[in-house]
Write a protein that holds these residues in place. Structure first.
Motif, PDB file in Angstrom:
ATOM      1  N   GLU A   1       0.824  -1.203   0.000  1.00 11.61           N
ATOM      2  CA  GLU A   1       0.000   0.000   0.000  1.00 11.61           C
ATOM      3  C   GLU A   1       0.862   1.258   0.000  1.00 11.61           C
ATOM      4  O   GLU A   1       1.988   1.253   0.498  1.00 11.61           O
ATOM      5  CB  GLU A   1      -0.920  -0.032   1.234  1.00 11.61           C
ATOM      6  CG  GLU A   1      -1.804   1.167   1.423  1.00 11.61           C
ATOM      7  CD  GLU A   1      -2.794   1.410   0.305  1.00 11.61           C
ATOM      8  OE1 GLU A   1      -2.342   1.608  -0.840  1.00 11.61           O
ATOM      9  OE2 GLU A   1      -4.006   1.424   0.577  1.00 11.61           O
ATOM     10  N   HIS A   2       0.342   2.326  -0.598  1.00 11.33           N
ATOM     11  CA  HIS A   2       1.024   3.619  -0.557  1.00 11.33           C
ATOM     12  C   HIS A   2       0.027   4.702  -0.168  1.00 11.33           C
ATOM     13  O   HIS A   2      -1.187   4.480  -0.168  1.00 11.33           O
ATOM     14  CB  HIS A   2       1.681   3.933  -1.897  1.00 11.33           C
ATOM     15  CG  HIS A   2       0.701   4.099  -3.022  1.00 11.33           C
ATOM     16  ND1 HIS A   2       0.188   3.022  -3.730  1.00 11.33           N
ATOM     17  CD2 HIS A   2       0.120   5.204  -3.552  1.00 11.33           C
ATOM     18  CE1 HIS A   2      -0.650   3.468  -4.646  1.00 11.33           C
ATOM     19  NE2 HIS A   2      -0.721   4.776  -4.575  1.00 11.33           N
ATOM     20  N   TYR A   3       0.562   5.872   0.144  1.00 13.25           N
ATOM     21  CA  TYR A   3      -0.283   6.979   0.591  1.00 13.25           C
ATOM     22  C   TYR A   3      -0.659   7.889  -0.572  1.00 13.25           C
ATOM     23  O   TYR A   3       0.064   8.015  -1.559  1.00 13.25           O
ATOM     24  CB  TYR A   3       0.445   7.796   1.663  1.00 13.25           C
ATOM     25  CG  TYR A   3       0.441   7.133   3.007  1.00 13.25           C
ATOM     26  CD1 TYR A   3      -0.618   7.322   3.893  1.00 13.25           C
ATOM     27  CD2 TYR A   3       1.490   6.297   3.400  1.00 13.25           C
ATOM     28  CE1 TYR A   3      -0.630   6.704   5.134  1.00 13.25           C
ATOM     29  CE2 TYR A   3       1.478   5.676   4.642  1.00 13.25           C
ATOM     30  CZ  TYR A   3       0.414   5.889   5.494  1.00 13.25           C
ATOM     31  OH  TYR A   3       0.404   5.278   6.714  1.00 13.25           O
TER      32      TYR A   3
ATOM     33  N   CYS B   1      -3.143  11.776  -1.244  1.00 12.78           N
ATOM     34  CA  CYS B   1      -3.805  12.923  -0.618  1.00 12.78           C
ATOM     35  C   CYS B   1      -5.156  13.168  -1.280  1.00 12.78           C
ATOM     36  O   CYS B   1      -5.270  13.118  -2.511  1.00 12.78           O
ATOM     37  CB  CYS B   1      -2.951  14.180  -0.755  1.00 12.78           C
ATOM     38  SG  CYS B   1      -1.372  14.071   0.095  1.00 12.78           S
TER      39      CYS B   1
ATOM     40  N   THR C   1      -1.017   5.354  10.676  1.00 17.92           N
ATOM     41  CA  THR C   1      -0.790   6.785  10.475  1.00 17.92           C
ATOM     42  C   THR C   1       0.558   7.312  10.969  1.00 17.92           C
ATOM     43  O   THR C   1       0.978   8.374  10.510  1.00 17.92           O
ATOM     44  CB  THR C   1      -1.928   7.624  11.105  1.00 17.92           C
ATOM     45  OG1 THR C   1      -2.130   7.182  12.441  1.00 17.92           O
ATOM     46  CG2 THR C   1      -3.208   7.469  10.327  1.00 17.92           C
TER      47      THR C   1
ATOM     48  N   ILE D   1       3.192   8.844   8.335  1.00 17.83           N
ATOM     49  CA  ILE D   1       3.110  10.189   7.742  1.00 17.83           C
ATOM     50  C   ILE D   1       3.935  11.166   8.574  1.00 17.83           C
ATOM     51  O   ILE D   1       4.725  11.948   8.031  1.00 17.83           O
ATOM     52  CB  ILE D   1       1.648  10.661   7.650  1.00 17.83           C
ATOM     53  CG1 ILE D   1       0.827   9.682   6.810  1.00 17.83           C
ATOM     54  CG2 ILE D   1       1.583  12.062   7.047  1.00 17.83           C
ATOM     55  CD1 ILE D   1      -0.677   9.917   6.877  1.00 17.83           C
TER      56      ILE D   1
ATOM     57  N   THR E   1      -4.506  12.808   4.122  1.00 15.45           N
ATOM     58  CA  THR E   1      -3.452  11.929   3.614  1.00 15.45           C
ATOM     59  C   THR E   1      -3.676  10.542   4.198  1.00 15.45           C
ATOM     60  O   THR E   1      -3.579  10.354   5.416  1.00 15.45           O
ATOM     61  CB  THR E   1      -2.058  12.450   4.006  1.00 15.45           C
ATOM     62  OG1 THR E   1      -1.939  13.820   3.621  1.00 15.45           O
ATOM     63  CG2 THR E   1      -0.959  11.630   3.319  1.00 15.45           C
ATOM     64  N   VAL E   2      -3.995   9.594   3.327  1.00 16.44           N
ATOM     65  CA  VAL E   2      -4.359   8.252   3.793  1.00 16.44           C
ATOM     66  C   VAL E   2      -3.883   7.186   2.818  1.00 16.44           C
ATOM     67  O   VAL E   2      -3.415   7.481   1.720  1.00 16.44           O
ATOM     68  CB  VAL E   2      -5.900   8.096   3.957  1.00 16.44           C
ATOM     69  CG1 VAL E   2      -6.413   8.888   5.127  1.00 16.44           C
ATOM     70  CG2 VAL E   2      -6.618   8.473   2.685  1.00 16.44           C
ATOM     71  N   SER E   3      -4.061   5.944   3.200  1.00 18.91           N
ATOM     72  CA  SER E   3      -3.772   4.805   2.339  1.00 18.91           C
ATOM     73  C   SER E   3      -4.634   4.883   1.081  1.00 18.91           C
ATOM     74  O   SER E   3      -5.837   5.102   1.155  1.00 18.91           O
ATOM     75  CB  SER E   3      -4.062   3.504   3.078  1.00 18.91           C
ATOM     76  OG  SER E   3      -3.425   3.506   4.333  1.00 18.91           O
ATOM     77  N   SER E   4      -4.023   4.689  -0.078  1.00 17.33           N
ATOM     78  CA  SER E   4      -4.717   4.930  -1.344  1.00 17.33           C
ATOM     79  C   SER E   4      -5.906   4.004  -1.566  1.00 17.33           C
ATOM     80  O   SER E   4      -6.867   4.365  -2.238  1.00 17.33           O
ATOM     81  CB  SER E   4      -3.734   4.797  -2.510  1.00 17.33           C
ATOM     82  OG  SER E   4      -3.263   3.464  -2.615  1.00 17.33           O
TER      83      SER E   4
ATOM     84  N   SER F   1       6.044   3.170   1.326  1.00 18.54           N
ATOM     85  CA  SER F   1       4.899   2.267   1.212  1.00 18.54           C
ATOM     86  C   SER F   1       4.984   1.233   2.325  1.00 18.54           C
ATOM     87  O   SER F   1       5.995   1.125   3.024  1.00 18.54           O
ATOM     88  CB  SER F   1       4.886   1.584  -0.158  1.00 18.54           C
ATOM     89  OG  SER F   1       6.065   0.826  -0.336  1.00 18.54           O
TER      90      SER F   1
END
Length: 308
Positions: free
Chosen positions: A175-177, A179, A212, A215, A250-253, A275
């Motif tokens: 997983e990646h972040y 916005c 979280t 971040i 800003t969260v997990s995509s 990630s």
């Protein structure tokens, strides 16, 4: 790791007594343990007396209206659970029949994990294994791991960078972040640059088990900080806070697959956030549990069909 002294204690006792001891340590109540085992209350009381004699310890002592495990009993709990799990895996049939199975699985996951996994998993279970029930709990990363270690949780889904040696895991996806911003709050080119990111207020999801801290660590690495205007313990309402405001989320995509593209825009963060792996974790002593392995395969299948 099993303490051999404790294992030797347990080997002196017949298997029926071990099963009763396990129930007593779990319930810390003679009547509830009897109900769980479908035995009479006097039978369980008699078994407890025998266990106390064999092990030379009271095991459970009265405190108020209930019973509390002694230090010796707490030391025995983990090796006892290991021993019973090994026996169960030896005696269990090799084949698991989902259509006729009746069982409750206890799963731990965040709000984010539940949104990703549960809709598809619920459909799969209703179609293939209607006798299987799910009990979902929510905890911190540490709480989830402790639950799996103690046997209170069968399976945990989340971000676990440092799993204890007693736990096994399988990756579900990397997983990646990303916005989330209001479409009208960005310049015409739709680019979110670092000065804009730092100047704008932020929504922080402090969901237990969701990951979280990454971040904040990434911002610390570039010697920057952001202003959190709203912090939330759950996911569901967060995207609605972005529309019509200058807030940034800003969260997990994976959590941003179903947002309204007419009003909201998903853009890359303007700085590097590593990630991370989203995994399923279970206790190594459950490796021979065919039903649990079948459930793990169902979760993997749900995500495969989702296209992750």
């Amino acid at each position: 790791m099993l303490n051999m002294h404790h294992m030797n204690d347990l080997r002196r006792i017949d298997l029926n007594l071990l099963v009763i001891l396990d129930a007593l340590l779990s319930e810390q109540h003679v009547t509830r343990a009897a109900e769980r085992l479908h035995l009479s209350q006097p039978a369980v009381s008699h078994a407890l007396a025998r266990l106390r004699d064999l092990l030379g310890d009271p095991l459970l002592v009265r405190q108020g209206s209930g019973l509390v495990a002694t230090a010796r009993a707490l030391e025995l709990a983990a090796p006892l659970a290991d021993a019973l799990a090994q026996v169960q895996s030896l005696l269990a049939p090799n084949r698991f029949e989902p259509a006729s199975a009746k069982r409750t699985f206890r799963l731990a996951m965040s709000d984010y994990g539940a949104a990703l996994l549960l809709p598809g998993l619920a459909r799969a279970l209703r179609e293939q294994a209607p006798g299987i029930d799910l009990a979902i709990t929510h905890a911190s990363r540490e709480g989830m791991q402790e639950g799996v270690l103690s046997g209170e949780i069968d399976l945990a889904a989340g971000v676990f960078p440092d799993l204890p040696a007693e736990l096994r895991s399988t990756p579900l996806f990397q997983e990646h972040y990303a916005c989330l911003v209001d479409r009208d709050s960005l310049p015409v080119d739709g680019v979110l640059d670092l000065p804009t990111y730092l100047a704008r207020p932020h929504v922080l999801l402090e969901m237990r088990g969701s990951g979280t801290p990454e971040i904040e660590r990434a911002l610390t690495a570039i010697r920057e900080r952001r202003h959190v205007a709203i912090s939330l313990p759950h996911w569901s309402v967060a995207p609605q806070l972005i529309q019509g405001t200058d807030l940034i989320l800003t969260v997990s995509s994976q959590g941003l697959l179903n947002i309204d593209p007419r009003h909201l825009l998903v853009v890359p963060p303007p700085f590097h956030i590593p990630s991370f792996g989203f995994v399923l974790a279970w206790h190594k002593r459950r490796g021979g549990d065919g039903a649990l392995q079948w459930l793990i395969a169902q979760v993997q299948d749900v995500l495969a069909r989702r296209g992750t």
